[in-house]
Every structure is written in structure tokens, then in C-alpha cells.
Design a protein around this motif. Structure first.
Motif, PDB file in Angstrom:
ATOM      1  N   MET A 133      35.494  89.455   7.658  1.00  0.00           N
ATOM      2  CA  MET A 133      36.693  88.937   7.040  1.00  0.00           C
ATOM      3  C   MET A 133      36.421  88.784   5.546  1.00  0.00           C
ATOM      4  O   MET A 133      35.421  88.212   5.160  1.00  0.00           O
ATOM      5  CB  MET A 133      37.009  87.601   7.688  1.00  0.00           C
ATOM      6  CG  MET A 133      38.240  86.998   7.213  1.00  0.00           C
ATOM      7  SD  MET A 133      38.671  85.454   8.073  1.00  0.00           S
ATOM      8  CE  MET A 133      37.589  85.395   9.437  1.00  0.00           C
ATOM      9  N   ALA A 134      37.284  89.282   4.728  1.00  0.00           N
ATOM     10  CA  ALA A 134      37.116  89.255   3.275  1.00  0.00           C
ATOM     11  C   ALA A 134      37.495  87.900   2.706  1.00  0.00           C
ATOM     12  O   ALA A 134      38.351  87.209   3.225  1.00  0.00           O
ATOM     13  CB  ALA A 134      37.978  90.339   2.639  1.00  0.00           C
ATOM     14  N   GLU A 135      36.815  87.536   1.643  1.00  0.00           N
ATOM     15  CA  GLU A 135      37.171  86.321   0.920  1.00  0.00           C
ATOM     16  C   GLU A 135      38.503  86.547   0.204  1.00  0.00           C
ATOM     17  O   GLU A 135      38.853  87.669  -0.132  1.00  0.00           O
ATOM     18  CB  GLU A 135      36.088  85.972  -0.102  1.00  0.00           C
ATOM     19  CG  GLU A 135      34.769  85.587   0.514  1.00  0.00           C
ATOM     20  CD  GLU A 135      34.808  84.250   1.207  1.00  0.00           C
ATOM     21  OE1 GLU A 135      35.571  83.366   0.778  1.00  0.00           O
ATOM     22  OE2 GLU A 135      34.076  84.088   2.189  1.00  0.00           O
ATOM     23  N   SER A 136      39.227  85.477  -0.043  1.00  0.00           N
ATOM     24  CA  SER A 136      40.513  85.577  -0.724  1.00  0.00           C
ATOM     25  C   SER A 136      40.321  86.022  -2.169  1.00  0.00           C
ATOM     26  O   SER A 136      39.419  85.562  -2.851  1.00  0.00           O
ATOM     27  CB  SER A 136      41.215  84.222  -0.697  1.00  0.00           C
ATOM     28  OG  SER A 136      42.423  84.291  -1.409  1.00  0.00           O
ATOM     29  N   GLY A 174      42.249  85.291   3.570  1.00  0.00           N
ATOM     30  CA  GLY A 174      40.802  85.171   3.686  1.00  0.00           C
ATOM     31  C   GLY A 174      40.325  83.900   4.339  1.00  0.00           C
ATOM     32  O   GLY A 174      39.126  83.659   4.416  1.00  0.00           O
ATOM     33  N   PHE A 175      41.230  83.073   4.813  1.00  0.00           N
ATOM     34  CA  PHE A 175      40.887  81.832   5.499  1.00  0.00           C
ATOM     35  C   PHE A 175      41.367  81.900   6.945  1.00  0.00           C
ATOM     36  O   PHE A 175      42.169  82.750   7.310  1.00  0.00           O
ATOM     37  CB  PHE A 175      41.542  80.627   4.799  1.00  0.00           C
ATOM     38  CG  PHE A 175      40.988  80.376   3.431  1.00  0.00           C
ATOM     39  CD1 PHE A 175      39.899  79.538   3.253  1.00  0.00           C
ATOM     40  CD2 PHE A 175      41.546  80.974   2.323  1.00  0.00           C
ATOM     41  CE1 PHE A 175      39.379  79.313   1.993  1.00  0.00           C
ATOM     42  CE2 PHE A 175      41.038  80.764   1.053  1.00  0.00           C
ATOM     43  CZ  PHE A 175      39.947  79.922   0.888  1.00  0.00           C
ATOM     44  N   VAL A 176      40.876  80.979   7.767  1.00  0.00           N
ATOM     45  CA  VAL A 176      41.303  80.882   9.157  1.00  0.00           C
ATOM     46  C   VAL A 176      41.997  79.533   9.325  1.00  0.00           C
ATOM     47  O   VAL A 176      41.418  78.490   9.010  1.00  0.00           O
ATOM     48  CB  VAL A 176      40.109  80.971  10.132  1.00  0.00           C
ATOM     49  CG1 VAL A 176      40.584  80.894  11.570  1.00  0.00           C
ATOM     50  CG2 VAL A 176      39.323  82.253   9.903  1.00  0.00           C
ATOM     51  N   PRO A 236      35.708  81.331   5.913  1.00  0.00           N
ATOM     52  CA  PRO A 236      35.069  82.184   6.914  1.00  0.00           C
ATOM     53  C   PRO A 236      33.707  81.661   7.399  1.00  0.00           C
ATOM     54  O   PRO A 236      33.423  81.685   8.589  1.00  0.00           O
ATOM     55  CB  PRO A 236      34.921  83.529   6.202  1.00  0.00           C
ATOM     56  CG  PRO A 236      36.056  83.531   5.223  1.00  0.00           C
ATOM     57  CD  PRO A 236      36.181  82.106   4.767  1.00  0.00           C
ATOM     58  N   ARG A 237      32.887  81.185   6.498  1.00  0.00           N
ATOM     59  CA  ARG A 237      31.569  80.669   6.884  1.00  0.00           C
ATOM     60  C   ARG A 237      31.706  79.443   7.783  1.00  0.00           C
ATOM     61  O   ARG A 237      30.978  79.303   8.756  1.00  0.00           O
ATOM     62  CB  ARG A 237      30.773  80.318   5.638  1.00  0.00           C
ATOM     63  CG  ARG A 237      29.457  79.635   5.938  1.00  0.00           C
ATOM     64  CD  ARG A 237      28.850  79.070   4.682  1.00  0.00           C
ATOM     65  NE  ARG A 237      27.784  79.946   4.248  1.00  0.00           N
ATOM     66  CZ  ARG A 237      27.347  80.013   3.017  1.00  0.00           C
ATOM     67  NH1 ARG A 237      27.902  79.317   2.072  1.00  0.00           N
ATOM     68  NH2 ARG A 237      26.343  80.784   2.711  1.00  0.00           N
ATOM     69  N   GLU A 238      32.636  78.554   7.469  1.00  0.00           N
ATOM     70  CA  GLU A 238      32.864  77.364   8.298  1.00  0.00           C
ATOM     71  C   GLU A 238      33.391  77.754   9.679  1.00  0.00           C
ATOM     72  O   GLU A 238      33.000  77.164  10.686  1.00  0.00           O
ATOM     73  CB  GLU A 238      33.877  76.441   7.631  1.00  0.00           C
ATOM     74  CG  GLU A 238      33.413  75.866   6.337  1.00  0.00           C
ATOM     75  CD  GLU A 238      34.540  75.176   5.584  1.00  0.00           C
ATOM     76  OE1 GLU A 238      34.242  74.167   4.934  1.00  0.00           O
ATOM     77  OE2 GLU A 238      35.697  75.639   5.650  1.00  0.00           O
ATOM     78  N   VAL A 293      32.811  78.286  15.559  1.00  0.00           N
ATOM     79  CA  VAL A 293      32.840  79.111  16.778  1.00  0.00           C
ATOM     80  C   VAL A 293      31.470  79.123  17.449  1.00  0.00           C
ATOM     81  O   VAL A 293      31.361  78.927  18.666  1.00  0.00           O
ATOM     82  CB  VAL A 293      33.328  80.545  16.468  1.00  0.00           C
ATOM     83  CG1 VAL A 293      33.124  81.472  17.658  1.00  0.00           C
ATOM     84  CG2 VAL A 293      34.799  80.519  16.062  1.00  0.00           C
ATOM     85  N   LEU A 294      30.412  79.342  16.681  1.00  0.00           N
ATOM     86  CA  LEU A 294      29.068  79.366  17.267  1.00  0.00           C
ATOM     87  C   LEU A 294      28.699  78.005  17.857  1.00  0.00           C
ATOM     88  O   LEU A 294      28.088  77.933  18.929  1.00  0.00           O
ATOM     89  CB  LEU A 294      28.041  79.801  16.218  1.00  0.00           C
ATOM     90  CG  LEU A 294      28.147  81.261  15.766  1.00  0.00           C
ATOM     91  CD1 LEU A 294      27.146  81.547  14.641  1.00  0.00           C
ATOM     92  CD2 LEU A 294      27.948  82.216  16.926  1.00  0.00           C
ATOM     93  N   GLY A 295      29.075  76.937  17.184  1.00  0.00           N
ATOM     94  CA  GLY A 295      28.812  75.600  17.713  1.00  0.00           C
ATOM     95  C   GLY A 295      29.562  75.335  19.006  1.00  0.00           C
ATOM     96  O   GLY A 295      29.030  74.753  19.950  1.00  0.00           O
TER      97      GLY A 295
END
Length: 79
Positions: A1-4, A42-44, A61-63, A68-70
Motif C-alpha cells: 500500500m502506497a503512502e499518501s 494511503g491510510f486504512v 499502513p505500518r500501524e 493485523v499481525l497482533g
């Protein structure tokens, strides 16, 4: 996913003030209520599908990846 690449005004907790009115919300629970997510600038964004007019959480995206992994790892007791 691309940054804004579009500058966003920052609001509470350093989150951008995204316009979610035209977002393409996707259900995470087989199409019936539950959690919905949308990818915007670029955000969820995540919201309660049973209360679509309520507040939404916005993740970088990093958060989102950490969340999701958590969740998959049982960190939040949702498994």
C-alpha cells in the motif's frame, strides 16, 4: 500500500482529516455487520458496520500491519 501523496490536515492524535464519505467500505465478516475497512489516501480506516455513521479509526499502513499481525497472534484476545 502506497503512502499518501496528498497533504492532509492533521487532527487528533496526529491523524489526517480524511473524507470518508465516498470510501469503498469492505466487510470483514462475510458481508453482515461487524468490522468494515476502507483504503483512503494511503491510510486504512476501520468502522463498526452496524453503526456506519459512528466514528472510524484511521491507521497508517505500518500501524495497520502491526494491528493485523497482533490480532492474528492473539494479542487482543480476539481468536
Amino acid at each position: 500500500m502506497a503512502e499518501s501523496t496528498v497533504p492532509q490536515p492533521v487532527v487528533g492524535w496526529g491523524r489526517p482529516a480524511l473524507d470518508l464519505s465516498g470510501a469503498d467500505w469492505q466487510s470483514g465478516s462475510r458481508g453482515v455487520g461487524g468490522v468494515e475497512i476502507a483504503f483512503v489516501e494511503g491510510f486504512v480506516a476501520m468502522r463498526n458496520g452496524e453503526r456506519p455513521d459512528g466514528p472510524s479509526l484511521v491507521f497508517a499502513p505500518r500501524e495497520w500491519r502491526k494491528f493485523v499481525l497482533g490480532t492474528r497472534g492473539g494479542r487482543f484476545g480476539l481468536n
